[in-house]
Design an enzyme around this catalytic site. Structure first.
Site, PDB file in Angstrom:
ATOM      1  N   ASP A 181     -37.659  16.105 -47.181  1.00  0.00           N
ATOM      2  CA  ASP A 181     -38.383  14.844 -47.229  1.00  0.00           C
ATOM      3  C   ASP A 181     -38.185  14.248 -48.624  1.00  0.00           C
ATOM      4  OD1 ASP A 181     -40.332  12.870 -46.386  1.00  0.00           O
ATOM      5  OD2 ASP A 181     -41.161  14.432 -45.106  1.00  0.00           O
ATOM      6  N   ASP A 188     -39.268   8.894 -46.813  1.00  0.00           N
ATOM      7  CA  ASP A 188     -40.645   8.483 -46.558  1.00  0.00           C
ATOM      8  C   ASP A 188     -40.870   7.003 -46.864  1.00  0.00           C
ATOM      9  OD1 ASP A 188     -43.452   9.629 -46.101  1.00  0.00           O
ATOM     10  OD2 ASP A 188     -43.738   8.621 -48.030  1.00  0.00           O
ATOM     11  N   GLU A 221     -37.938   6.425 -42.641  1.00  0.00           N
ATOM     12  CA  GLU A 221     -39.204   6.121 -41.964  1.00  0.00           C
ATOM     13  C   GLU A 221     -39.542   4.653 -42.197  1.00  0.00           C
ATOM     14  OE1 GLU A 221     -43.832   7.559 -41.802  1.00  0.00           O
ATOM     15  OE2 GLU A 221     -42.872   7.140 -43.709  1.00  0.00           O
ATOM     16  N   HIS A 237     -46.347  14.744 -37.832  1.00  0.00           N
ATOM     17  CA  HIS A 237     -47.555  15.121 -38.560  1.00  0.00           C
ATOM     18  C   HIS A 237     -48.490  13.941 -38.820  1.00  0.00           C
ATOM     19  CE1 HIS A 237     -44.907  13.317 -41.410  1.00  0.00           C
ATOM     20  NE2 HIS A 237     -45.857  13.295 -42.319  1.00  0.00           N
ATOM     21  N   ASP A 238     -48.096  12.742 -38.443  1.00  0.00           N
ATOM     22  CA  ASP A 238     -48.929  11.564 -38.699  1.00  0.00           C
ATOM     23  C   ASP A 238     -49.674  11.074 -37.457  1.00  0.00           C
ATOM     24  OD1 ASP A 238     -48.397  11.317 -41.387  1.00  0.00           O
ATOM     25  OD2 ASP A 238     -46.611  10.098 -41.071  1.00  0.00           O
TER      26      ASP A 238
END
Ligand code: NOJ
Length: 549
Positions: free
Chosen positions: A99, A200, A254, A326-327
């Site tokens: 990430d 990200d 993202e 995970h969000d």
């Protein structure tokens, strides 16, 4: 270097490290735990791993607040464990992506500590503004997590911008020195053998000159100015030209609030600067704006999003396919049914695994982990959930606000992976850093390993099948019965191979309806969620048919 695009044949597994598997007994998931589970991940048919951040971090946003980009946090096993995981993956022919979080750092990063003291060359590494004479904040932007986007720093006597938590100051990407730092980070990990990055909120990194007020958006004020900001493509092209083009790697961006037309500016195979994009549109089938204004799940909205991305990227760019990360809360609790967990879990798997693109699975998705529902809001850890409980929908009762967290919180998908029915679900021999979902005795990997009809074994079967069918990679996509709110039917076609995917999203049986031109008597049923296939689809039943010339 010519892009090899090996990612098109892969399936990735996302690891949110704190909750995956604890290998050293301190209660926190770590890379030693990952090392133990590499064969398990490969057994799913996954050939790559995306790690959510594993760098040193104070943990204000569970690692998305990075204090040092160049090493691995000791609690995750440090560089020693990391090298073993990387080697272990490569020995198995698998890939690893990290990430990259460079819209912001932690306020505990050395750059920020020096910037607040105006120590050169760090003075302009962040976005600082003096207080205005009328006492107002530098502009009216909201942060995505905690109130307004500006916080006053008593050391520097100025405000700094943070589009996320107070402890996540935004970097000033207009400063060429900051961009050089980003390139240093990229080269550091690529030289070590890492195969790529998930970037990200990368579409936020370019802020417009003058940081204008936002008088249009009622919530997330400012987003229309900084999302896809003025120099975003220039900066991404610079990273590509100076770094990515020199490595055999891949990039995944993202992008909150992006539609296919805009996405093509980033990921077009000839003109783009990155390879794939995580879009949130499919995650908006039960909310109006990501997860914050929950409404009833609409299959139609989900199908529309799936189909748009399939159609509009076709031949020009490559889709990233996912239903969990995970969000977001757990997908069966959201878009399936907890009354039919295995059936709806299988249907959800089928609904996305046969589309064109690279699928990602999120830890625990393969066993159908469900939302966590604690009795006490204090048990939530996530900065965003905590803020929402105390600041949003205050006209609702505490009970209603807690129920909203049950439904929407990111923590629902962050409880430890349920490996077996022993204490702490086999996640740790110590005291788990976070709560284990009490349903672990029923839902766990060990139990599903033994059951040939489990969701886990279904995922294995579906992924294997997907990989064996050229039509899934190359075929065109077409949706049928688009207006139905209960069934999702799509075909994939190429010379010599034709696939039809039929998914019921209903808890009641319904008639099997075939689109015109698909002759069942000549088809082979190659995947099914239920033991028998009749002209009735049972609750959440799915099937995949194949025609071959
Ligand atoms: C997106 C990440 O996926 C999320 O977990 C994080 O909180 C924000 N970006 C801020 O880094």
């Amino acid at each position: 270097m010519e892009r090899k695009r090996w990612y098109k044949d892969m399936v990735f597994y996302q690891i949110w490290p704190r909750s995956f598997k604890d290998g050293d007994g301190d209660g926190m998931g770590d890379l030693w735990g990952v090392l133990e589970k590499l064969d398990y991940i490969q057994s799913l048919g996954c050939d790559g791993i995306w790690f959510s951040p594993i760098y040193p971090s104070p943990g204000a946003d569970c690692g998305y607040d990075i204090a040092d980009y160049m090493t691995i946090a000791p609690e995750f096993g440090g560089m020693e464990a990391f090298r073993q995981v990387l080697d272990g993956l490569h020995q198995r022919g698998m890939k690893l992506i990290m990430d990259l979080v460079v819209n912001h750092t932690s306020d505990e990063h050395e750059w920020f500590q020096k910037s607040r003291q105006r120590i050169e060359p760090y003075t302009d590494y962040y976005i600082w503004r003096p207080a205005r004479p009328d006492g107002k904040l530098p502009n009216n932007w909201d942060s995505n997590f905690e109130g307004k986007a500006w916080t006053f720093d008593p050391v520097r006597q100025e405000y700094y911008l943070h589009l996320f938590a107070v402890k996540q100051p935004d970097l000033n990407m207009d400063n060429p020195l900051v961009r050089e730092e980003v390139k240093k980070i990229l080269r550091h990990w690529l030289d070590m053998g890492v195969d790529g990055f998930r970037e990200d909120v990368i579409t936020y990194i370019s802020k417009p000159d003058g940081l204008p007020n936002d008088h249009i958006f009622p919530i997330y004020k400012g987003m229309r100015h900084y999302n896809h900001g003025p120099r975003i493509h220039e900066y991404l092209a610079e990273f590509k030209r100076d770094v990515f083009d020199h490595y055999d790697c891949f990039t995944l961006a993202e992008a909150p609030l992006v539609w296919p037309k805009r996405a093509l500016k980033y990921i077009h195979e000839e003109r783009g600067q990155i390879d794939m994009m995580i879009q949130f549109q499919c995650q908006c089938a039960d909310c109006l704006f990501t997860d914050y204004l929950p409404t009833k799940f609409s299959l139609r909205r989900m199908k529309r999003a799936f189909s748009q991305w399939q159609r509009k990227l076709s031949g020009q760019a490559w889709n990233m396919l996912y239903i969990e990360n995970h969000d977001h809360p757990r997908i069966i609790s959201r878009y399936g049914s907890e009354d039919f967990p295995t059936e709806s879990g299988k249907t959800l798997a089928v609904s996305y695994l046969f589309q064109q693109g690279t699928p990602f699975l999120y830890q625990g998705q393969e066993i159908g982990m469900l939302n966590w529902r604690p009795e006490d809001p204090e048990m939530y850890e996530d900065v965003q959930s905590r803020y929402q409980y105390t600041h949003a929908a205050l006209n609702k009762s505490p009970k209603e606000r807690l129920e909203r967290l049950w439904r929407c919180s990111r923590d629902s998908a962050r409880t430890p992976v349920q490996w077996d029915s022993s204490e702490n679900a086999g996640f740790t021999t110590g005291k788990p850093w976070f709560y284990v979902n009490p349903n672990y005795k029923q839902i766990n990997v060990a139990a599903q390993e033994k059951d040939p009809d489990s969701l886990l074994n279904f995922y294995r079967k579906a992924i294997k099948l997907r990989k064996s069918l050229p039509v899934v990679r190359h075929g065109t996509y077409r949706e049928y019965f688009a207006r139905s709110g209960k069934r999702y039917v799509y075909s994939r076609e190429m010379e010599g191979q034709r696939l039809l995917v039929v998914c019921s999203f209903s808890d009641k049986p319904m008639k099997l309806k075939m689109p015109r031109g698909f002759d069942l008597s000549k088809a082979e049923l190659i995947l099914q969620t239920h033991p028998t296939a009749t002209d009735i689809l049972q609750s959440y039943e799915s099937r995949v048919y194949l025609w071959e010339k």
